[in-house]
Design a protein around this motif. Structure first.
Motif, PDB file in Angstrom:
ATOM      1  N   VAL A  11      38.863  28.669  24.013  1.00 10.63           N
ATOM      2  CA  VAL A  11      39.658  29.568  24.464  1.00 10.63           C
ATOM      3  C   VAL A  11      39.090  30.439  25.373  1.00 10.63           C
ATOM      4  CG1 VAL A  11      41.603  29.357  22.719  1.00 10.63           C
ATOM      5  CG2 VAL A  11      39.868  31.266  22.502  1.00 10.63           C
ATOM      6  N   ALA A  13      38.791  34.293  26.651  1.00  6.28           N
ATOM      7  CA  ALA A  13      39.267  35.686  26.339  1.00  6.28           C
ATOM      8  C   ALA A  13      38.987  36.875  27.670  1.00  6.28           C
ATOM      9  CB  ALA A  13      38.638  36.253  25.226  1.00  6.28           C
ATOM     10  N   ASP A  15      39.128  40.738  29.443  1.00  5.49           N
ATOM     11  CA  ASP A  15      39.438  41.969  29.051  1.00  5.49           C
ATOM     12  C   ASP A  15      39.574  42.794  30.511  1.00  5.49           C
ATOM     13  OD1 ASP A  15      39.338  44.695  28.373  1.00  5.49           O
ATOM     14  OD2 ASP A  15      37.293  44.801  27.793  1.00  5.49           O
ATOM     15  N   ALA A  23      35.011  38.533  30.738  1.00  8.17           N
ATOM     16  CA  ALA A  23      35.498  37.258  30.188  1.00  8.17           C
ATOM     17  C   ALA A  23      34.584  36.469  29.169  1.00  8.17           C
ATOM     18  CB  ALA A  23      35.620  36.373  31.460  1.00  8.17           C
ATOM     19  N   VAL A  26      35.345  31.218  23.893  1.00  4.50           N
ATOM     20  CA  VAL A  26      34.994  31.330  22.412  1.00  4.50           C
ATOM     21  C   VAL A  26      35.699  30.087  21.967  1.00  4.50           C
ATOM     22  CG1 VAL A  26      35.927  32.435  20.505  1.00  4.50           C
ATOM     23  CG2 VAL A  26      35.983  33.737  22.494  1.00  4.50           C
ATOM     24  N   ILE A  32      31.192  32.787  20.520  1.00  3.20           N
ATOM     25  CA  ILE A  32      31.220  33.046  22.074  1.00  3.20           C
ATOM     26  C   ILE A  32      30.048  32.291  22.760  1.00  3.20           C
ATOM     27  CG2 ILE A  32      30.719  34.619  23.832  1.00  3.20           C
ATOM     28  CD1 ILE A  32      31.950  36.971  21.806  1.00  3.20           C
ATOM     29  N   ARG A  35      29.546  34.227  28.474  1.00  5.94           N
ATOM     30  CA  ARG A  35      30.120  35.486  28.683  1.00  5.94           C
ATOM     31  C   ARG A  35      29.920  35.720  30.444  1.00  5.94           C
ATOM     32  NH1 ARG A  35      29.448  39.484  24.266  1.00  5.94           N
ATOM     33  NH2 ARG A  35      28.719  38.266  22.538  1.00  5.94           N
TER      34      ARG A  35
END
Length: 68
Positions: A11, A13, A15, A23, A26, A32, A35
């Motif tokens: 998925v 994620a 922010d 970003a 995950v 993680i 990134r």
């Protein structure tokens, strides 16, 4: 109360903040695996912010097929 199922794949994620977008990709185990951060182009308008979010998703999911 029903417990939701865990996603079967990775998925993304996101922010979204006033100064930066973060970003992460995950995996199903909660690790993680990628990134990415970039400045939020807030002064360029909503379209530019949405484009930056989409770019962040593409960057962290390169080579993966996120399920959410």
């Amino acid at each position: 109360m029903t417990v939701p199922e865990q996603p079967s794949g990775p998925v993304v994620a996101l922010d979204l903040g006033g100064t930066k977008i973060a970003a992460a990709l995950v995996d199903g185990g909660g690790r993680i695996t990628a990134r990415h951060t970039r400045p939020t182009p807030a002064r360029a308008g909503a379209g530019a912010v949405l484009d930056a979010l989409a770019d962040a998703v593409r960057t962290v999911s390169a080579g993966a097929s996120p399920v959410a």
